[in-house]
Design an enzyme around this catalytic site. Structure first.
Site: not given
Ligand SMILES: *Cc1c(COP(=O)(O)O)cnc(C)c1O
Length: 380
Positions: A46, A98, A170, A195
């Site tokens: 992690r 978004y 963003d 994306k």
């Protein structure tokens, strides 16, 4: 190094144990120590994983930052940024954000006493009146989704800095190839690497890039403490996708430009949203801060009913009806019922997001084939 060299080489070293030219997928949860505390820099996966480390170094280079911090999704990356704040703090953001970002701010963090305000920041001067003494984060997205408005990153960051407020951009819609917000004064850049960065519609992934070591340390603490980390196979796939980022984005933008002009001259199309048009309200800002105008195009119909939009959405053959964007294949979507369904209708209509608005994510196929596909769908 120039961008096209960075995508291939930045942060990537042959594997020291074998010479493998590609960073292996380190599919392990833990690492053996010779004695307590005597290890090779890796203790538990992690906290650190070598596949993730290679990706983080590469991403930092692409955005001209010092550090990248990776997450299991774009929204997990957003979640980490918001965890820098405290109860009573306020976020000021763009008003056609978004949908998932809006939902997290309002419905998850609203319950924790964080306030989010959504404002028209396409005129950067509106930021002055939107911020208050409680504002601790300015969150912008540019180009915005799905209206393709452009926010002046440099102007917004300068105002926020004067007030001592952190800025996060963003940058998902532009990709690091087209736009680098850290160079324009932003503190944090966020990508949904799902994306353009991944680019092949086969991974969900997110990242943050910063240039301040103190901020990097705080975000890395949250990455480990909250634990929304990506797996090594996903990191490998993102690294693989990045190698062609510049080629894919360049071709997608060329195709999008041709499609934008095709739609603009089509008698059934009322309005086309694309920042490359000279009459786009923030065209000059787009020209200044972006290398090309992006591969997203939205349009509205002359006969603007949801039924007409639905006919087109189910008539294309090459454009697949799906959420998401930024892959090599072209997609068509209906923001009102898909990506932006969580935003109240009256708020949607205020920004022009009508029930007949159609959004395209233009891929790297042949532009003539894509135009023919849209033409036949518009004739239905
Ligand atoms: C998809 C997207 C996100 C969310 O990213 P996930 O990887 O789906 O969690 C955030 N911002 C923008 C602009 C997006 O398109």
């Amino acid at each position: 190094m120039k961008f096209a060299t960075k995508v291939i080489h930045a942060g990537i070293e042959p594997d020291p144990s074998t010479g493998a030219i590609m960073t292996p997928i380190f599919q392990t949860s833990t690492y053996v120590q010779a004695a307590p505390g005597d290890h090779k820099g890796y203790e538990y996966a992690r906290t650190q994983n070598p596949t993730r480390t290679a990706l983080e170094r590469n991403l930092a280079a692409l955005e001209n930052g010092t550090d990248a911090i990776c997450f299991s999704s774009g929204l997990a990356a957003q979640d980490a940024v918001i965890k820098l704040l405290q109860t009573g703090d306020e976020i000021v953001s763009v008003n056609d954000l978004y949908g998932g970002s809006y939902r997290q701010m309002v419905r998850v963090y609203g319950q924790w006493g964080l306030k989010s305000k959504f404002s028209n920041l396409y005129d950067a001067n509106n930021l002055e009146s939107a911020i208050s003494s409680a504002t601790k984060l300015v969150w912008i997205e540019t180009p915005t989704n799905p209206m393709l408005n452009i926010v002046d990153i440099q102007a917004i960051c300068a105002i926020a800095k004067r007030h001592g407020i952190l800025t996060c951009v963003d940058n998902t819609f532009a990709s690091p190839y087209l736009q680098n917000p850290l160079d324009l004064g932003a503190d944090i850049v966020l990508h949904s690497a799902t994306k353009y960065i991944g680019g092949h519609s086969d991974v969900v992934h997110g990242c943050l890039i910063v240039k301040d070591p103190g901020l990097a340390a705080r975000l890395r603490f949250i990455q480990n403490a909250s634990g929304a980390v990506p797996g090594p196979q996903d990191c490998f796939l993102i690294l693989r996708g990045i190698k062609t980022l510049h080629l894919r984005v360049e071709r997608s933008c060329e195709n999008a430009e041709r499609i934008a002009y095709f739609l603009k001259s089509h008698p059934k199309v009322a309005k086309v949203y694309w920042p490359g048009f000279e009459e786009h309200p923030n065209h000059e800002v787009a020209k200044r801060q972006m290398k090309l105008f992006g591969a997203m195009v939205s349009f509205d119909l002359v006969e603007n009913t949801e039924a007409n939009a639905r006919t087109i959405l189910s008539s294309t053959h090459l454009f697949s009806l799906a959420e998401s964007l930024g892959g090599v294949e072209s997609l068509i979507g209906h923001p009102a019922s898909m990506t932006h369904a969580s935003i109240p209708k009256e708020d949607r209509l205020k920004v022009g997001l009508t029930d007949s608005l159609i959004r395209l994510s233009v891929g790297v196929e042949d532009a003539d084939d894509l135009i023919n596909d849209l033409e036949q769908a518009l004739q239905q």
